[in-house]
Design an enzyme around this catalytic site. Sequence first.
Site, mmCIF file in Angstrom:
data_model
loop_
_atom_site.group_PDB
_atom_site.id
_atom_site.type_symbol
_atom_site.label_atom_id
_atom_site.label_comp_id
_atom_site.label_asym_id
_atom_site.label_seq_id
_atom_site.Cartn_x
_atom_site.Cartn_y
_atom_site.Cartn_z
ATOM 1 N N SER A 123 0.880 -1.181 0.054
ATOM 2 C CA SER A 123 -0.029 0.059 0.186
ATOM 3 C C SER A 123 0.964 0.988 -0.142
ATOM 4 O O SER A 123 2.141 1.323 0.512
ATOM 5 C CB SER A 123 -0.806 -0.125 1.117
ATOM 6 N N GLU A 125 0.199 3.591 1.756
ATOM 7 C CA GLU A 125 0.381 4.140 3.110
ATOM 8 C C GLU A 125 1.509 3.839 3.799
ATOM 9 O O GLU A 125 1.941 4.595 4.858
ATOM 10 C CB GLU A 125 -0.958 3.429 3.775
ATOM 11 N N TYR A 147 -1.544 0.575 10.631
ATOM 12 C CA TYR A 147 -1.920 -0.088 9.608
ATOM 13 C C TYR A 147 -0.773 -0.019 8.604
ATOM 14 O O TYR A 147 -0.135 -1.101 8.009
ATOM 15 C CB TYR A 147 -3.051 0.299 8.785
HETATM 16 P P1 NAP Z 1 -11.665 -4.365 1.995
HETATM 17 O O1 NAP Z 1 -12.595 -4.258 1.077
HETATM 18 O O2 NAP Z 1 -11.470 -3.943 3.460
HETATM 19 O O3 NAP Z 1 -11.508 -6.137 1.961
HETATM 20 C C1 NAP Z 1 -10.834 -6.874 3.006
HETATM 21 C C2 NAP Z 1 -10.946 -8.301 2.660
HETATM 22 O O4 NAP Z 1 -10.127 -8.791 3.791
HETATM 23 C C3 NAP Z 1 -12.309 -8.701 2.984
HETATM 24 O O5 NAP Z 1 -12.796 -9.578 2.292
HETATM 25 C C4 NAP Z 1 -12.284 -9.524 4.514
HETATM 26 O O6 NAP Z 1 -13.274 -10.124 4.833
HETATM 27 C C5 NAP Z 1 -10.841 -10.010 4.499
HETATM 28 N N1 NAP Z 1 -10.182 -10.375 5.417
HETATM 29 C C6 NAP Z 1 -10.106 -9.485 6.782
HETATM 30 N N2 NAP Z 1 -9.508 -10.103 7.741
HETATM 31 C C7 NAP Z 1 -9.393 -11.383 7.455
HETATM 32 C C8 NAP Z 1 -8.831 -12.621 8.198
HETATM 33 N N3 NAP Z 1 -8.376 -12.675 9.195
HETATM 34 N N4 NAP Z 1 -9.070 -13.733 7.288
HETATM 35 C C9 NAP Z 1 -9.626 -13.932 6.234
HETATM 36 N N5 NAP Z 1 -9.903 -12.674 5.506
HETATM 37 C C10 NAP Z 1 -9.914 -11.698 6.012
HETATM 38 O O7 NAP Z 1 -10.338 -4.066 1.164
HETATM 39 P P2 NAP Z 1 -9.917 -3.764 -0.176
HETATM 40 O O8 NAP Z 1 -10.158 -2.228 -0.593
HETATM 41 O O9 NAP Z 1 -10.514 -4.561 -1.137
HETATM 42 O O10 NAP Z 1 -8.360 -3.899 -0.167
HETATM 43 C C11 NAP Z 1 -7.747 -5.043 -0.712
HETATM 44 C C12 NAP Z 1 -6.286 -5.165 -0.104
HETATM 45 O O11 NAP Z 1 -5.367 -4.182 -0.727
HETATM 46 C C13 NAP Z 1 -6.150 -4.938 1.351
HETATM 47 O O12 NAP Z 1 -5.118 -5.894 1.715
HETATM 48 C C14 NAP Z 1 -5.835 -3.667 1.458
HETATM 49 O O13 NAP Z 1 -4.993 -3.454 2.811
HETATM 50 C C15 NAP Z 1 -4.977 -3.414 0.256
HETATM 51 N N6 NAP Z 1 -5.035 -2.055 -0.405
HETATM 52 C C16 NAP Z 1 -6.025 -1.194 -0.413
HETATM 53 C C17 NAP Z 1 -5.917 0.046 -1.202
HETATM 54 C C18 NAP Z 1 -7.190 0.665 -1.685
HETATM 55 O O14 NAP Z 1 -7.016 1.920 -1.881
HETATM 56 N N7 NAP Z 1 -8.531 -0.188 -1.676
HETATM 57 C C19 NAP Z 1 -4.938 0.253 -1.695
HETATM 58 C C20 NAP Z 1 -3.639 -0.317 -1.281
HETATM 59 C C21 NAP Z 1 -3.761 -1.806 -0.527
HETATM 60 P P3 NAP Z 1 -14.690 -9.915 5.411
HETATM 61 O O15 NAP Z 1 -15.575 -9.464 4.452
HETATM 62 O O16 NAP Z 1 -15.082 -11.304 5.894
HETATM 63 O O17 NAP Z 1 -14.543 -8.767 6.224
HETATM 64 O O1 G4F Z 2 -10.612 6.940 2.662
HETATM 65 P P1 G4F Z 2 -9.564 6.862 3.852
HETATM 66 O O2 G4F Z 2 -10.232 6.307 4.843
HETATM 67 O O3 G4F Z 2 -8.141 6.228 2.958
HETATM 68 P P2 G4F Z 2 -6.778 5.981 3.630
HETATM 69 O O4 G4F Z 2 -6.732 6.190 4.942
HETATM 70 O O5 G4F Z 2 -6.104 6.573 2.608
HETATM 71 O O6 G4F Z 2 -6.547 4.258 3.140
HETATM 72 C C1 G4F Z 2 -7.106 3.801 2.183
HETATM 73 O O7 G4F Z 2 -5.945 3.796 1.022
HETATM 74 C C2 G4F Z 2 -4.702 3.146 1.520
HETATM 75 C C3 G4F Z 2 -3.647 3.349 0.461
HETATM 76 O O8 G4F Z 2 -2.911 4.492 0.574
HETATM 77 C C4 G4F Z 2 -5.140 1.648 1.618
HETATM 78 F F1 G4F Z 2 -3.932 1.045 1.851
HETATM 79 C C5 G4F Z 2 -6.013 1.439 2.987
HETATM 80 O O9 G4F Z 2 -6.211 0.123 2.838
HETATM 81 C C6 G4F Z 2 -7.182 2.044 2.616
HETATM 82 O O10 G4F Z 2 -7.906 1.659 1.610
HETATM 83 O O11 G4F Z 2 -9.011 8.074 3.925
HETATM 84 C C7 G4F Z 2 -8.565 9.337 2.983
HETATM 85 C C8 G4F Z 2 -8.179 10.422 3.500
HETATM 86 C C9 G4F Z 2 -7.326 10.344 4.802
HETATM 87 O O12 G4F Z 2 -6.402 11.612 4.808
HETATM 88 C C10 G4F Z 2 -8.464 10.815 5.945
HETATM 89 O O13 G4F Z 2 -8.068 11.881 7.202
HETATM 90 O O14 G4F Z 2 -9.501 11.080 3.825
HETATM 91 C C11 G4F Z 2 -9.387 11.880 5.101
HETATM 92 N N1 G4F Z 2 -10.790 11.870 5.657
HETATM 93 C C12 G4F Z 2 -11.178 13.056 5.927
HETATM 94 N N2 G4F Z 2 -12.645 12.710 6.391
HETATM 95 C C13 G4F Z 2 -11.496 10.927 5.941
HETATM 96 C C14 G4F Z 2 -12.855 11.388 6.523
HETATM 97 N N3 G4F Z 2 -11.410 9.602 5.800
HETATM 98 C C15 G4F Z 2 -12.424 8.756 6.517
HETATM 99 N N4 G4F Z 2 -12.317 7.341 6.372
HETATM 100 N N5 G4F Z 2 -13.418 9.323 6.775
HETATM 101 C C16 G4F Z 2 -13.720 10.628 7.028
HETATM 102 O O15 G4F Z 2 -14.683 11.123 7.355
#
Ligand code: NAP
Ligand code: G4F
Length: 320
Positions: A123, A125, A147
């Site tokens: 990520s 992050e 995280y």
């Molecule tokens: P998400 O919607 O939160 O999905 C997370 C998944 O992980 C869900 O299917 C959840 O299952 C499963 N899970 C969590 N804990 C588990 C456990 N102990 N055993 C088995 N399954 C488990 O996340 P996403 O946005 O699709 O992201 C996918 C991956 O990419 C994550 O690793 C996230 O950290 C990473 N990532 C995401 C972003 C982004 O912007 N979306 C960016 C960079 C990296 P349940 O449905 O049962 O909760």
């Molecule tokens: O949407 P966010 O919660 O995403 P964040 O923290 O960037 O993390 C996501 O992206 C990561 C990749 O860089 C992934 F690895 C991670 O698993 C996840 O998918 O927040 C984005 C920004 C933050 O700076 C937060 O402070 O939005 C700001 N924000 C402002 N108001 C808020 C809010 N975030 C959330 N969730 N809720 C608010 O009300």
Amino acid sequence: MKRALITGITGQDGSYLADFLLAKGYEVFGMVRRASTENFERIEHIRSRIHLHQADLLDQLSVIELLKESKPQEVYNLAAQSFVPTSWTQPTLTGEFTALGVTKMLEAIKLVDPAIRFYQASSSEMFGKVQETPQNENTPFYPRSPYGVAKVYGHFISINYRESYNLFCVSGILFNHESPRRGKEFVTRKITDGVARIKLGKANEVRLGNLDAQRDWGFAGDYVRAMWLMLQQHQPEDYVIATGQSHSVQEFVELAFKHVGLDWRNYVIVDPSLFRPAEVNHLRGDASKAAQKLGWKPEIAFEELVVKMVEADLERVRHT
Ligand code: NAP
Ligand code: G4F
């Protein structure tokens, strides 16, 4: 027929990746954890075409058995505790899932079939308090949340198993990617869900935290294609996946409200309780390595993404 296993198949990325791999002709296996109520909303449309197996990243034996049963050639490790704020309230659980869970999967691969190709969901992050802009594969990490720290562990343990045991491990350092299937607690979806409910008279306000934070936001459907491309290469390497453009939370808010003809200032309340103990202020990725070596580029731009998400939420809220 190739076989792929997706952990986190019930999540945003897992569901798009399953769609993508089915279209490529794969047999798709998904790891799901036991729950008292099924949580398969995002994969309901493909339920009859995939194989779901119960296992948990916290349980080593269940992961080993899962690999023995599904016999995949490719494993996409997307499961994680992925919500940054929860990582401060549940830091050790986040470490167990998001960090040590990766080692459990790698150990299972080493034991069951070391020829399996492994994708780790790293990520942006991990860049946290950024050391340079834009961030690329060589930018030093400086995580700002439990995280982010856990993801750095997952990233380096994948590199370590590649170097120690010659496993085919790649990490995709993905910048934020969104979609109508994004969880509602993440800021983009919270905004588009709020806009839809306000527009349709079901809410009066949306409460947000830091509007100044900037992210490099892309579309999840584009990003799962990059995951697959990484596993089709001759050499396992790590790649940054990003659009190269960043926008503030406020810009997202302005566009989303403007799309439905409303002035955001009348509806958005800044709530200090939603600010984070340590913020990642500005992320912008440089995906030129992915463009050059994978031929990857994003197809959906920021404005199109905002409109797509608002429209999907309007449609959903209208029917609920
Ligand atoms: P998400 O919607 O939160 O999905 C997370 C998944 O992980 C869900 O299917 C959840 O299952 C499963 N899970 C969590 N804990 C588990 C456990 N102990 N055993 C088995 N399954 C488990 O996340 P996403 O946005 O699709 O992201 C996918 C991956 O990419 C994550 O690793 C996230 O950290 C990473 N990532 C995401 C972003 C982004 O912007 N979306 C960016 C960079 C990296 P349940 O449905 O049962 O909760
Ligand atoms: O949407 P966010 O919660 O995403 P964040 O923290 O960037 O993390 C996501 O992206 C990561 C990749 O860089 C992934 F690895 C991670 O698993 C996840 O998918 O927040 C984005 C920004 C933050 O700076 C937060 O402070 O939005 C700001 N924000 C402002 N108001 C808020 C809010 N975030 C959330 N969730 N809720 C608010 O009300």
